[in-house]
Design a protein around this motif. Structure first.
Motif, mmCIF file in Angstrom:
data_model
loop_
_atom_site.group_PDB
_atom_site.id
_atom_site.type_symbol
_atom_site.label_atom_id
_atom_site.label_comp_id
_atom_site.label_asym_id
_atom_site.label_seq_id
_atom_site.Cartn_x
_atom_site.Cartn_y
_atom_site.Cartn_z
ATOM 1 N N CYS A 7 -15.630 -11.186 36.588
ATOM 2 C CA CYS A 7 -16.958 -10.587 36.509
ATOM 3 C C CYS A 7 -16.989 -9.291 37.313
ATOM 4 O O CYS A 7 -16.212 -9.130 38.259
ATOM 5 C CB CYS A 7 -18.010 -11.544 37.071
ATOM 6 S SG CYS A 7 -18.144 -13.095 36.181
ATOM 7 N N VAL A 8 -17.885 -8.397 36.932
ATOM 8 C CA VAL A 8 -18.076 -7.144 37.656
ATOM 9 C C VAL A 8 -19.536 -7.038 38.087
ATOM 10 O O VAL A 8 -20.431 -7.605 37.459
ATOM 11 C CB VAL A 8 -17.701 -5.918 36.795
ATOM 12 C CG1 VAL A 8 -16.207 -5.844 36.576
ATOM 13 C CG2 VAL A 8 -18.429 -5.944 35.452
ATOM 14 N N PRO A 34 -26.879 -6.417 39.689
ATOM 15 C CA PRO A 34 -26.577 -6.629 38.272
ATOM 16 C C PRO A 34 -25.072 -6.680 38.033
ATOM 17 O O PRO A 34 -24.287 -6.082 38.776
ATOM 18 C CB PRO A 34 -27.181 -5.401 37.591
ATOM 19 C CG PRO A 34 -28.236 -4.926 38.541
ATOM 20 C CD PRO A 34 -27.684 -5.221 39.911
ATOM 21 N N GLY A 35 -24.693 -7.385 36.981
ATOM 22 C CA GLY A 35 -23.292 -7.475 36.600
ATOM 23 C C GLY A 35 -23.082 -8.605 35.616
ATOM 24 O O GLY A 35 -24.028 -9.237 35.167
ATOM 25 N N GLY A 36 -21.817 -8.861 35.296
ATOM 26 C CA GLY A 36 -21.524 -9.936 34.358
ATOM 27 C C GLY A 36 -20.050 -9.978 34.000
ATOM 28 O O GLY A 36 -19.212 -9.346 34.650
ATOM 29 N N LEU A 44 -12.544 -2.804 33.545
ATOM 30 C CA LEU A 44 -13.542 -3.226 34.523
ATOM 31 C C LEU A 44 -14.721 -2.261 34.572
ATOM 32 O O LEU A 44 -15.885 -2.682 34.574
ATOM 33 C CB LEU A 44 -12.906 -3.345 35.911
ATOM 34 C CG LEU A 44 -11.827 -4.415 36.071
ATOM 35 C CD1 LEU A 44 -11.147 -4.272 37.429
ATOM 36 C CD2 LEU A 44 -12.401 -5.813 35.897
ATOM 37 N N VAL A 45 -14.437 -0.969 34.586
ATOM 38 C CA VAL A 45 -15.510 0.029 34.662
ATOM 39 C C VAL A 45 -16.343 0.034 33.386
ATOM 40 O O VAL A 45 -17.580 0.121 33.441
ATOM 41 C CB VAL A 45 -14.941 1.435 34.988
ATOM 42 C CG1 VAL A 45 -16.015 2.506 34.872
ATOM 43 C CG2 VAL A 45 -14.341 1.428 36.391
ATOM 44 N N ASP A 46 -15.702 -0.085 32.223
ATOM 45 C CA ASP A 46 -16.459 -0.152 30.969
ATOM 46 C C ASP A 46 -17.365 -1.386 30.949
ATOM 47 O O ASP A 46 -18.509 -1.317 30.501
ATOM 48 C CB ASP A 46 -15.527 -0.177 29.754
ATOM 49 C CG ASP A 46 -14.911 1.181 29.459
ATOM 50 O OD1 ASP A 46 -15.377 2.199 30.025
ATOM 51 O OD2 ASP A 46 -13.955 1.230 28.658
ATOM 52 N N ALA A 47 -16.853 -2.511 31.445
ATOM 53 C CA ALA A 47 -17.660 -3.734 31.504
ATOM 54 C C ALA A 47 -18.856 -3.535 32.434
ATOM 55 O O ALA A 47 -19.978 -3.941 32.119
ATOM 56 C CB ALA A 47 -16.807 -4.908 31.983
ATOM 57 N N LEU A 85 -14.961 -11.970 41.321
ATOM 58 C CA LEU A 85 -16.006 -10.950 41.354
ATOM 59 C C LEU A 85 -15.418 -9.620 41.813
ATOM 60 O O LEU A 85 -15.025 -9.479 42.969
ATOM 61 C CB LEU A 85 -17.123 -11.376 42.312
ATOM 62 C CG LEU A 85 -17.729 -12.753 42.060
ATOM 63 C CD1 LEU A 85 -18.646 -13.146 43.209
ATOM 64 C CD2 LEU A 85 -18.464 -12.786 40.737
ATOM 65 N N VAL A 86 -15.366 -8.660 40.893
ATOM 66 C CA VAL A 86 -14.857 -7.330 41.213
ATOM 67 C C VAL A 86 -16.077 -6.433 41.425
ATOM 68 O O VAL A 86 -16.846 -6.184 40.502
ATOM 69 C CB VAL A 86 -13.951 -6.777 40.094
ATOM 70 C CG1 VAL A 86 -13.377 -5.429 40.501
ATOM 71 C CG2 VAL A 86 -12.836 -7.772 39.774
#
Length: 135
Positions: A7-8, A34-36, A44-47, A85-86
């Motif tokens: 997750c990011v 926020p994240g998911g 990772l950045v696109d997500a 969790l990134v």
């Protein structure tokens, strides 16, 4: 066989220097960022950018890796899960939030004000990291 889920999430600064906190349905009433989940084939950045658009309607800029954490069967999460969790830091040019169904409340706050919120453990750690970088 169950496997860890990547997750990011990000602590995001708005144009006035305050950061965004959200209370979601997934962290048992606790506040976080926020994240998911990262989808197969997605960076990772696109997500992260996709999740922010979906959850709060914000475009992110200046995305910077902050840290990686593990949430292994955390009682704070709404169901048993093993999450990787990134975390990132980022900024946005907007304050207007367009929440999706996961977002129950949101607030733009200073780092000092954020400390007074009922934060999940992982967001508290991310705030501590932000303070280290801020010095």
């Amino acid at each position: 066989m169950e496997r860890p889920v990547v997750c990011v999430g990000a602590l995001v600064w708005g144009p006035d220097g305050r950061v965004l906190l959200v209370r979601t349905t997934k962290w048992r009433g606790l506040w976080g960022v926020p994240g998911g989940k990262v989808e197969y084939g997605e960076t990772l950045v696109d997500a992260l950018k996709r999740e922010f658009l979906e959850e709060v309607g914000l475009d992110l800029e200046d995305v910077l890796y902050a840290q990686t954490q593990e949430a292994v069967l955390s009682e704070e999460f709404w169901r048993p899960a093993h999450l990787l969790l990134v975390d990132f830091f980022a900024s946005t040019e907007a304050h207007e939030i367009t929440p999706n169904e996961e977002i129950e409340q949101w607030a733009w706050v200073s780092l000092d004000e954020a400390e007074s919120f009922a934060l999940n453990t992982y967001t508290r750690t991310l705030l501590e990291r932000a303070r280290q970088v801020e010095r």
